[in-house]
Motif scaffolding. Structure first.
Motif, PDB file in Angstrom:
ATOM      1  N   LEU A 126      36.426  56.701  33.889  1.00 24.78           N
ATOM      2  CA  LEU A 126      37.557  56.217  33.375  1.00 24.78           C
ATOM      3  C   LEU A 126      38.551  56.831  32.622  1.00 24.78           C
ATOM      4  O   LEU A 126      39.851  56.884  33.023  1.00 24.78           O
ATOM      5  N   PRO A 127      38.078  57.528  31.620  1.00 28.62           N
ATOM      6  CA  PRO A 127      39.019  58.173  30.593  1.00 28.62           C
ATOM      7  C   PRO A 127      39.639  59.561  31.522  1.00 28.62           C
ATOM      8  O   PRO A 127      40.829  59.844  31.036  1.00 28.62           O
ATOM      9  N   TRP A 128      38.745  59.881  32.501  1.00 26.36           N
ATOM     10  CA  TRP A 128      39.614  61.093  33.201  1.00 26.36           C
ATOM     11  C   TRP A 128      40.414  60.673  34.046  1.00 26.36           C
ATOM     12  O   TRP A 128      41.710  61.470  34.392  1.00 26.36           O
ATOM     13  N   ILE A 129      40.148  59.563  34.785  1.00 33.58           N
ATOM     14  CA  ILE A 129      41.189  58.946  35.541  1.00 33.58           C
ATOM     15  C   ILE A 129      42.546  58.646  34.815  1.00 33.58           C
ATOM     16  O   ILE A 129      43.717  59.088  35.346  1.00 33.58           O
ATOM     17  N   ILE A 130      42.421  58.187  33.463  1.00 31.86           N
ATOM     18  CA  ILE A 130      43.676  57.768  32.779  1.00 31.86           C
ATOM     19  C   ILE A 130      44.295  59.034  32.458  1.00 31.86           C
ATOM     20  O   ILE A 130      45.563  59.044  32.268  1.00 31.86           O
ATOM     21  N   ALA A 131      43.374  60.172  32.003  1.00 35.73           N
ATOM     22  CA  ALA A 131      44.102  61.209  31.568  1.00 35.73           C
ATOM     23  C   ALA A 131      44.889  61.949  32.801  1.00 35.73           C
ATOM     24  O   ALA A 131      45.881  62.611  32.732  1.00 35.73           O
ATOM     25  N   ALA A 132      44.307  61.793  33.999  1.00 36.81           N
ATOM     26  CA  ALA A 132      45.107  62.308  35.146  1.00 36.81           C
ATOM     27  C   ALA A 132      46.157  61.622  35.626  1.00 36.81           C
ATOM     28  O   ALA A 132      47.369  62.427  35.731  1.00 36.81           O
ATOM     29  N   MET A 133      46.354  60.440  35.239  1.00 39.72           N
ATOM     30  CA  MET A 133      47.638  59.465  35.296  1.00 39.72           C
ATOM     31  C   MET A 133      48.553  59.943  34.468  1.00 39.72           C
ATOM     32  O   MET A 133      49.804  60.256  34.774  1.00 39.72           O
ATOM     33  N   MET A 150      52.620  43.557  65.925  1.00 44.49           N
ATOM     34  CA  MET A 150      53.177  42.778  64.541  1.00 44.49           C
ATOM     35  C   MET A 150      53.019  43.953  63.350  1.00 44.49           C
ATOM     36  O   MET A 150      51.902  44.276  63.409  1.00 44.49           O
ATOM     37  N   SER A 151      54.004  44.071  62.876  1.00 48.06           N
ATOM     38  CA  SER A 151      54.008  45.171  61.883  1.00 48.06           C
ATOM     39  C   SER A 151      53.766  44.899  60.797  1.00 48.06           C
ATOM     40  O   SER A 151      53.815  43.625  60.335  1.00 48.06           O
ATOM     41  N   LEU A 152      52.900  45.725  59.785  1.00 48.50           N
ATOM     42  CA  LEU A 152      52.637  45.346  58.479  1.00 48.50           C
ATOM     43  C   LEU A 152      53.433  45.265  57.443  1.00 48.50           C
ATOM     44  O   LEU A 152      54.445  46.372  57.490  1.00 48.50           O
ATOM     45  N   ASN A 153      53.781  44.408  56.503  1.00 47.98           N
ATOM     46  CA  ASN A 153      54.845  44.486  55.261  1.00 47.98           C
ATOM     47  C   ASN A 153      53.981  45.446  54.287  1.00 47.98           C
ATOM     48  O   ASN A 153      53.174  44.736  53.606  1.00 47.98           O
ATOM     49  N   LEU A 154      54.203  46.752  54.116  1.00 47.04           N
ATOM     50  CA  LEU A 154      53.586  47.310  53.154  1.00 47.04           C
ATOM     51  C   LEU A 154      53.938  46.996  51.822  1.00 47.04           C
ATOM     52  O   LEU A 154      53.051  46.996  50.927  1.00 47.04           O
ATOM     53  N   GLU A 155      55.209  46.624  51.473  1.00 48.83           N
ATOM     54  CA  GLU A 155      55.697  46.085  50.295  1.00 48.83           C
ATOM     55  C   GLU A 155      54.781  45.040  49.644  1.00 48.83           C
ATOM     56  O   GLU A 155      54.390  44.597  48.614  1.00 48.83           O
ATOM     57  N   ARG A 156      54.460  43.821  50.637  1.00 46.56           N
ATOM     58  CA  ARG A 156      53.834  42.723  50.559  1.00 46.56           C
ATOM     59  C   ARG A 156      52.352  43.255  50.270  1.00 46.56           C
ATOM     60  O   ARG A 156      51.678  42.582  49.244  1.00 46.56           O
ATOM     61  N   LEU A 157      51.839  43.797  50.937  1.00 46.23           N
ATOM     62  CA  LEU A 157      50.720  44.806  50.583  1.00 46.23           C
ATOM     63  C   LEU A 157      50.147  45.144  49.461  1.00 46.23           C
ATOM     64  O   LEU A 157      49.238  44.988  48.718  1.00 46.23           O
ATOM     65  N   LYS A 158      51.553  45.812  48.974  1.00 45.08           N
ATOM     66  CA  LYS A 158      51.251  46.581  47.607  1.00 45.08           C
ATOM     67  C   LYS A 158      51.170  45.470  46.663  1.00 45.08           C
ATOM     68  O   LYS A 158      50.384  45.793  45.569  1.00 45.08           O
ATOM     69  N   GLY A 159      51.850  44.343  46.720  1.00 49.98           N
ATOM     70  CA  GLY A 159      51.831  43.377  45.803  1.00 49.98           C
ATOM     71  C   GLY A 159      50.372  42.850  45.622  1.00 49.98           C
ATOM     72  O   GLY A 159      50.083  42.327  44.731  1.00 49.98           O
ATOM     73  N   GLY A 166      52.447  55.632  29.521  1.00 50.37           N
ATOM     74  CA  GLY A 166      53.648  56.415  30.066  1.00 50.37           C
ATOM     75  C   GLY A 166      53.402  56.610  31.426  1.00 50.37           C
ATOM     76  O   GLY A 166      54.773  56.541  32.135  1.00 50.37           O
ATOM     77  N   ALA A 167      52.452  56.565  32.340  1.00 49.74           N
ATOM     78  CA  ALA A 167      52.234  56.586  33.564  1.00 49.74           C
ATOM     79  C   ALA A 167      52.539  55.478  34.499  1.00 49.74           C
ATOM     80  O   ALA A 167      53.137  55.388  35.550  1.00 49.74           O
ATOM     81  N   TYR A 192      49.963  55.761  41.288  1.00 43.43           N
ATOM     82  CA  TYR A 192      49.730  54.396  41.595  1.00 43.43           C
ATOM     83  C   TYR A 192      48.345  54.259  42.191  1.00 43.43           C
ATOM     84  O   TYR A 192      47.660  53.243  41.648  1.00 43.43           O
ATOM     85  N   TRP A 193      47.680  55.244  42.970  1.00 37.57           N
ATOM     86  CA  TRP A 193      46.637  54.831  43.491  1.00 37.57           C
ATOM     87  C   TRP A 193      45.324  55.118  42.358  1.00 37.57           C
ATOM     88  O   TRP A 193      44.275  54.734  42.391  1.00 37.57           O
ATOM     89  N   LEU A 194      45.689  56.150  41.663  1.00 38.64           N
ATOM     90  CA  LEU A 194      44.843  56.316  40.454  1.00 38.64           C
ATOM     91  C   LEU A 194      44.595  55.093  39.411  1.00 38.64           C
ATOM     92  O   LEU A 194      43.544  54.668  39.283  1.00 38.64           O
ATOM     93  N   TRP A 195      45.865  54.456  39.272  1.00 35.90           N
ATOM     94  CA  TRP A 195      45.953  53.281  38.689  1.00 35.90           C
ATOM     95  C   TRP A 195      45.062  52.331  38.986  1.00 35.90           C
ATOM     96  O   TRP A 195      44.211  51.544  38.645  1.00 35.90           O
ATOM     97  N   LEU A 196      44.913  52.013  40.409  1.00 37.33           N
ATOM     98  CA  LEU A 196      44.483  51.128  41.184  1.00 37.33           C
ATOM     99  C   LEU A 196      42.973  51.269  41.108  1.00 37.33           C
ATOM    100  O   LEU A 196      41.981  50.441  40.710  1.00 37.33           O
ATOM    101  N   SER A 197      42.468  52.634  41.240  1.00 39.27           N
ATOM    102  CA  SER A 197      41.128  52.879  41.024  1.00 39.27           C
ATOM    103  C   SER A 197      40.615  52.678  39.523  1.00 39.27           C
ATOM    104  O   SER A 197      39.243  52.121  39.443  1.00 39.27           O
ATOM    105  N   SER A 198      41.528  52.606  38.657  1.00 36.91           N
ATOM    106  CA  SER A 198      40.819  52.480  37.404  1.00 36.91           C
ATOM    107  C   SER A 198      40.829  51.026  37.254  1.00 36.91           C
ATOM    108  O   SER A 198      39.903  50.567  36.214  1.00 36.91           O
ATOM    109  N   LEU A 199      41.157  50.213  37.872  1.00 36.09           N
ATOM    110  CA  LEU A 199      41.223  48.642  37.763  1.00 36.09           C
ATOM    111  C   LEU A 199      39.866  48.297  37.900  1.00 36.09           C
ATOM    112  O   LEU A 199      39.156  47.524  37.245  1.00 36.09           O
ATOM    113  N   ILE A 200      39.240  48.985  38.909  1.00 34.00           N
ATOM    114  CA  ILE A 200      37.487  48.775  39.359  1.00 34.00           C
ATOM    115  C   ILE A 200      36.706  49.081  38.038  1.00 34.00           C
ATOM    116  O   ILE A 200      35.932  48.112  37.757  1.00 34.00           O
ATOM    117  N   PHE A 201      36.833  49.888  37.394  1.00 29.49           N
ATOM    118  CA  PHE A 201      36.211  50.286  36.475  1.00 29.49           C
ATOM    119  C   PHE A 201      36.457  49.467  35.190  1.00 29.49           C
ATOM    120  O   PHE A 201      35.594  49.287  34.225  1.00 29.49           O
TER     121      PHE A 201
END
Length: 299
Positions: A34-41, A1-10, A102-103, A189-198
């Motif tokens: 956190l400020p450095w993650i956002i600056a990188a974004m 069974m294949s994974l639905n990546l778009e659904r997982l992204k949601g 902007g990011a 996108y992955w930088l944004w996801l990591s920022s959510l944790i902090f």
């Protein structure tokens, strides 16, 4: 069974949000990253963008006037019931556009230049507006105009101007070699996801530290006005963008996505305690909105 990546992204943003909330005792102490993650974004968002796209436009001033006018009207009405809860609402409108606006606009395929230019404009304006407005809202607040403007200016330089300058330098060096930078949407996108944790860990830590000393009913009211302010600004941006001939995604993100860290600091430093929970709530609410919009976006 294949994974639905778009659904997982949601579902991914909700997983990261839950991680930040549930593990806040471990994630909150690490929020200095956190400020450095956002600056990188922001760096990756403007890497492919010429400086000419960051010029202020008439529509930017229209957005700002709408936000300030709506915030003032709602504050005037709410302060008749509770002054501090009214301040909490007003600060949700006063907050400048997020450095990451902007990011996020770039990730959603919108006009990154429009959202980033509004970030620059609103951070510059808060250096002028906050030192004038805060003593009027709270007469006991002792605010030095130049000291506060300098502190905000240093924050803007580190989180906004520095990544833009570095991005332009990289563009120039690559152009000298006959190359063009490529969009880095997945990395952003992955930088944004990591920022959510902090972000969520820091918000929960703030709330848990002051909840015992605050009347529960008024605390809930302060959180509720954060939701009202968030929903109003995101939806107004979505509705007004087409009327003003501006990209809907950029208009929505410019209005709704806020630099909550800056305004939370202003609340804690200069305003009564109940002005801050609304901003802490806005942190959570805006990330739920962003998670919803990202679930509709193809990367």
């Amino acid at each position: 069974m294949s994974l639905n990546l778009e659904r997982l992204k949601g579902y991914a943003p909700l997983c990261f949000i839950a991680t930040g909330i549930l593990l806040w005792r471990w994630t909150a102490p690490l929020s200095a990253v956190l400020p450095w993650i956002i600056a990188a974004m922001l760096f990756f968002a403007v890497l492919t963008m010429p400086l000419s796209r960051l010029r202020p436009r008439r529509e930017h001033l229209v957005i700002y006037l709408i936000q300030m006018g709506l915030g003032a009207v709602l504050y005037s009405l709410l302060r008749l019931w509770d002054h501090e809860v009214g301040l909490s609402l007003l600060m949700c409108f006063l907050a400048p556009a997020a450095t990451a606006a902007g990011a996020m606009t770039s990730l959603m395929g919108g006009d990154t230049g429009f959202a980033t230019a509004y970030t620059l404009l609103t951070h510059g304006l808060i250096c002028l507006v906050a030192p004038i407005l805060l003593p009027l809202l709270e007469p006991q607040a002792s605010v030095s105009f130049w000291a506060l403007s300098a502190q905000v200016g240093m924050l803007v330089a580190r989180m906004v101007l520095l990544p833009i300058a570095l991005a332009q330098l990289v563009r120039y060096l690559m152009a000298r070699r006959g190359r063009q930078p490529q969009p880095q949407r997945r990395l952003t996108y992955w930088l944004w996801l990591s920022s959510l944790i902090f972000i969520l860990g820091k918000a929960v830590a703030f709330v848990s530290g002051g909840i015992a000393e605050t009347d529960l009913g008024r605390l809930v009211a302060s959180f509720a006005v954060g939701l009202v302010a968030c929903a109003l600004q995101f939806n107004l941006g979505r509705l007004l963008g087409p009327r003003l001939g501006v990209d809907v995604v950029a208009f929505r993100q410019a209005m709704g996505q806020k630099n909550t860290a800056l305004v939370l600091w202003l609340c804690i430093a200069f305003l009564p305690p109940l002005a801050a929970p609304g901003i802490a709530g806005y942190i959570a609410w805006q990330n739920f909105f962003l998670s919803y919009y990202m679930s509709k976006t193809r990367l």
